[in-house]
Design a protein around this motif. Structure first.
Motif, PDB file in Angstrom:
ATOM      1  N   GLN A 129      35.096  27.431  17.298  1.00 14.73           N
ATOM      2  CA  GLN A 129      33.669  27.744  17.206  1.00 14.73           C
ATOM      3  C   GLN A 129      33.405  28.534  15.924  1.00 14.73           C
ATOM      4  O   GLN A 129      34.231  29.348  15.498  1.00 14.73           O
ATOM      5  N   ARG A 130      32.250  28.298  15.284  1.00 17.01           N
ATOM      6  CA  ARG A 130      31.944  29.043  14.055  1.00 17.01           C
ATOM      7  C   ARG A 130      32.114  30.551  14.311  1.00 17.01           C
ATOM      8  O   ARG A 130      31.754  31.066  15.368  1.00 17.01           O
ATOM      9  N   ASP A 155      26.749  22.774  16.656  1.00 15.47           N
ATOM     10  CA  ASP A 155      27.915  22.395  15.832  1.00 15.47           C
ATOM     11  C   ASP A 155      28.819  21.442  16.610  1.00 15.47           C
ATOM     12  O   ASP A 155      29.297  20.429  16.077  1.00 15.47           O
ATOM     13  N   LEU A 156      29.084  21.808  17.859  1.00 13.00           N
ATOM     14  CA  LEU A 156      30.022  21.012  18.666  1.00 13.00           C
ATOM     15  C   LEU A 156      29.508  19.584  18.840  1.00 13.00           C
ATOM     16  O   LEU A 156      30.274  18.619  18.700  1.00 13.00           O
ATOM     17  N   ASP A 157      28.214  19.459  19.104  1.00 16.57           N
ATOM     18  CA  ASP A 157      27.653  18.113  19.255  1.00 16.57           C
ATOM     19  C   ASP A 157      27.828  17.311  17.963  1.00 16.57           C
ATOM     20  O   ASP A 157      28.186  16.126  18.001  1.00 16.57           O
ATOM     21  N   ASP A 183      22.950  28.100   8.284  1.00 22.71           N
ATOM     22  CA  ASP A 183      21.608  28.235   8.847  1.00 22.71           C
ATOM     23  C   ASP A 183      21.162  26.854   9.299  1.00 22.71           C
ATOM     24  O   ASP A 183      20.608  26.080   8.518  1.00 22.71           O
ATOM     25  N   ARG A 184      21.411  26.535  10.537  1.00 22.93           N
ATOM     26  CA  ARG A 184      21.131  25.175  11.017  1.00 22.93           C
ATOM     27  C   ARG A 184      19.635  24.892  11.056  1.00 22.93           C
ATOM     28  O   ARG A 184      19.203  23.758  10.879  1.00 22.93           O
ATOM     29  N   PHE A 221      25.832  23.795  26.430  1.00 23.80           N
ATOM     30  CA  PHE A 221      26.011  22.419  25.962  1.00 23.80           C
ATOM     31  C   PHE A 221      25.430  21.436  26.982  1.00 23.80           C
ATOM     32  O   PHE A 221      24.775  20.460  26.621  1.00 23.80           O
ATOM     33  N   ILE A 222      25.680  21.694  28.267  1.00 23.73           N
ATOM     34  CA  ILE A 222      25.130  20.831  29.320  1.00 23.73           C
ATOM     35  C   ILE A 222      23.600  20.810  29.244  1.00 23.73           C
ATOM     36  O   ILE A 222      22.957  19.785  29.399  1.00 23.73           O
ATOM     37  N   ARG A 223      23.007  21.982  28.992  1.00 23.49           N
ATOM     38  CA  ARG A 223      21.539  22.063  28.929  1.00 23.49           C
ATOM     39  C   ARG A 223      20.984  21.296  27.723  1.00 23.49           C
ATOM     40  O   ARG A 223      19.995  20.569  27.846  1.00 23.49           O
ATOM     41  N   ARG A 224      21.637  21.467  26.561  1.00 24.99           N
ATOM     42  CA  ARG A 224      21.087  20.886  25.327  1.00 24.99           C
ATOM     43  C   ARG A 224      21.470  19.424  25.123  1.00 24.99           C
ATOM     44  O   ARG A 224      20.723  18.669  24.498  1.00 24.99           O
TER      45      ARG A 224
END
Length: 442
Positions: free
Chosen positions: A75-76, A129-131, A11-12, A157-160
């Motif tokens: 990926q999770r 997670d990836l970041d 739960d991030r 990912f590009i957006r965030r």
């Protein structure tokens, strides 16, 4: 290949409860003077693990790997990163494979068996997670390569995390506002029409299979009235198993091979044989395709994404239109029923907004793709002023591994300039020849 793991909160947002392990693999650059920005591979599905793709990407990106690390992150919910795997349906027969269905009982049993909260397994959480993983590996900017659903991950990912992206290659674009699996209905029909038209345009194929459209219509009507009962050898045991070929099994059998031109080139033969009562060629080529996919797909993760991001946006009007389409709405209805049981993740308010970025982006589309055809690439390119949308007109789902595409990707990643690429070579990649029976003399 170097392997490791990284723990993240399941739960991030709450940052409480259990932590789950994300598996990571790095294929180090072969040269000592490597570039600092790796190539990060984002797998499709949704539900496909990235690390299992290592043999393919090592070959595909071999030249880039001279000077850049290749990073694979499960990926999770996929691969070995706390996978949301579902046991096969209890029946375990080949019939369930050809039905292409998600029995509600199987979905409920899966939900009760997984040790995870599916509400925390969707695209936006995965990119966070990836970041975090890339930071732990001490990478700064990266080059993204995403295939199919991996393109949606790349876009999010590009957006965030725009500051992290040096380049992005999107192969077979699945936009944020795509409604899976509804979009397959229209896109699959277009791909099938193109296949039949191509056969009709080639004299040997046209003369060998002169009545393809009529055969398909006749078979559908016949199977709707009276399903066929056939036997096919189980690929594991070799034992003959009975399969009930319904209209839906037949339509699914036409759709799946469209993903791969090599398999699609067999479809005219399979249709002609089926019209004579021999369904083995059609079922056999479907069996090969579904086994390849099932080997590396976490069905629970597939549901977590589609039930959260896609199915809730399917409207009654969409369903009415699908009812009149060639492939119909059976698959869509199946997911709607399954998603009634599967918990939904929270989707960010701006998730469906077009992604806008000045990052260099190379977009690749197959002209006869039944899942992510060029219209999706065109829509995404509109928000990316430094992008280049390149279409391989005779390829289907996945362009990167064909013809000159690996060299184009290599050149793009090295230069970070998509707009100057000469992509004309993609138009020269031929469609595989249609298969003709031995001895055919059209």
């Amino acid at each position: 290949m170097l392997c490791g793991s990284h723990e993240v909160w399941e739960d991030r947002t709450g940052r409480a409860g259990r932590r789950i392990t994300i598996q990571v693999a790095v294929i180090p650059a072969r040269r000592r003077s490597a570039e600092p920005d790796p190539l990060v591979v984002l797998a499709g599905g949704p539900g496909q693990g990235a690390i299992a793709l290592a043999p393919q990407v090592t070959s595909l990106f071999s030249r880039l790997n001279d000077s850049r690390d290749i990073v694979l992150v499960d990926q999770r919910g996929t691969g070995d990163s706390h996978p949301l795997d579902c046991a096969p349906d209890e029946g375990g027969s080949l019939q369930t494979v050809f039905e292409d269905s998600l029995p509600e009982r199987m979905v409920q049993e899966c939900l009760s068996s997984i040790d995870a909260d599916p509400r925390f397994y969707a695209t936006s959480t995965a990119v966070a997670d990836l970041d975090e993983v890339l930071g732990a590996l001490r990478y700064g900017k990266v080059n993204l390569w995403g295939g199919s659903y991996g393109t949606r991950v790349a876009l999010e990912f590009i957006r965030r995390y725009p500051e992290r992206v040096r380049t992005a290659t999107l192969d077979g674009v699945a936009p944020m506002d795509m409604k899976l699996p509804l979009s397959f209905v229209a896109d699959g029909e277009a791909a099938f029409d193109a296949l039949v038209a191509d056969c009709e345009a080639e004299e040997p194929c046209r003369k060998t299979y002169p009545s393809l459209r009529r055969d398909v219509s006749g078979l559908r009507a016949r199977l709707a009235r009276q399903p066929a009962r056939v036997s096919i050898a189980d690929p594991v045991t070799g034992e003959l198993q009975g399969v009930r070929v319904t209209e839906n099994v037949f339509l699914s059998g036409l759709f799946r091979p469209l993903y791969a031109p090599e398999l699609a080139s067999l479809l005219p033969l399979a249709i002609a044989r089926a019209s004579e009562g021999d369904f083995n060629p059609l079922l056999a080529q479907n069996l090969e395709y579904t086994e390849d996919v099932a080997d590396n797909l976490s069905v629970g993760m597939h549901l977590s994404v589609i039930c959260s991001e896609d199915v809730p946006r399917i409207t009654a009007r969409d369903l009415a239109a699908a009812s009149k389409a060639f492939f119909g709405r059976t698959l869509v209805d199946d997911f709607i029923r399954a998603c009634r049981h599967w918990p939904r993740a929270e989707v960010p308010a701006d998730f469906y907004e077009p992604v806008r970025s000045t990052a260099p982006v190379l977009i690749l589309s197959g002209g006869i793709d039944p899942a992510t055809p060029p219209r999706h690439g065109e829509a995404v390119a509109a928000g990316l002023p430094n992008s280049r949308h390149a279409v391989a007109p005779r390829l289907s789902h996945g362009v990167s591994g064909h013809g000159c595409a690996p060299r184009l990707i290599e050149k793009f990643v090295r230069s970070a300039d998509a707009r100057s690429l000469d992509v004309a070579c993609l138009a020269r990649i031929p469609r595989p020849l249609f298969f003709l029976p031995v001895g055919a003399n059209p």
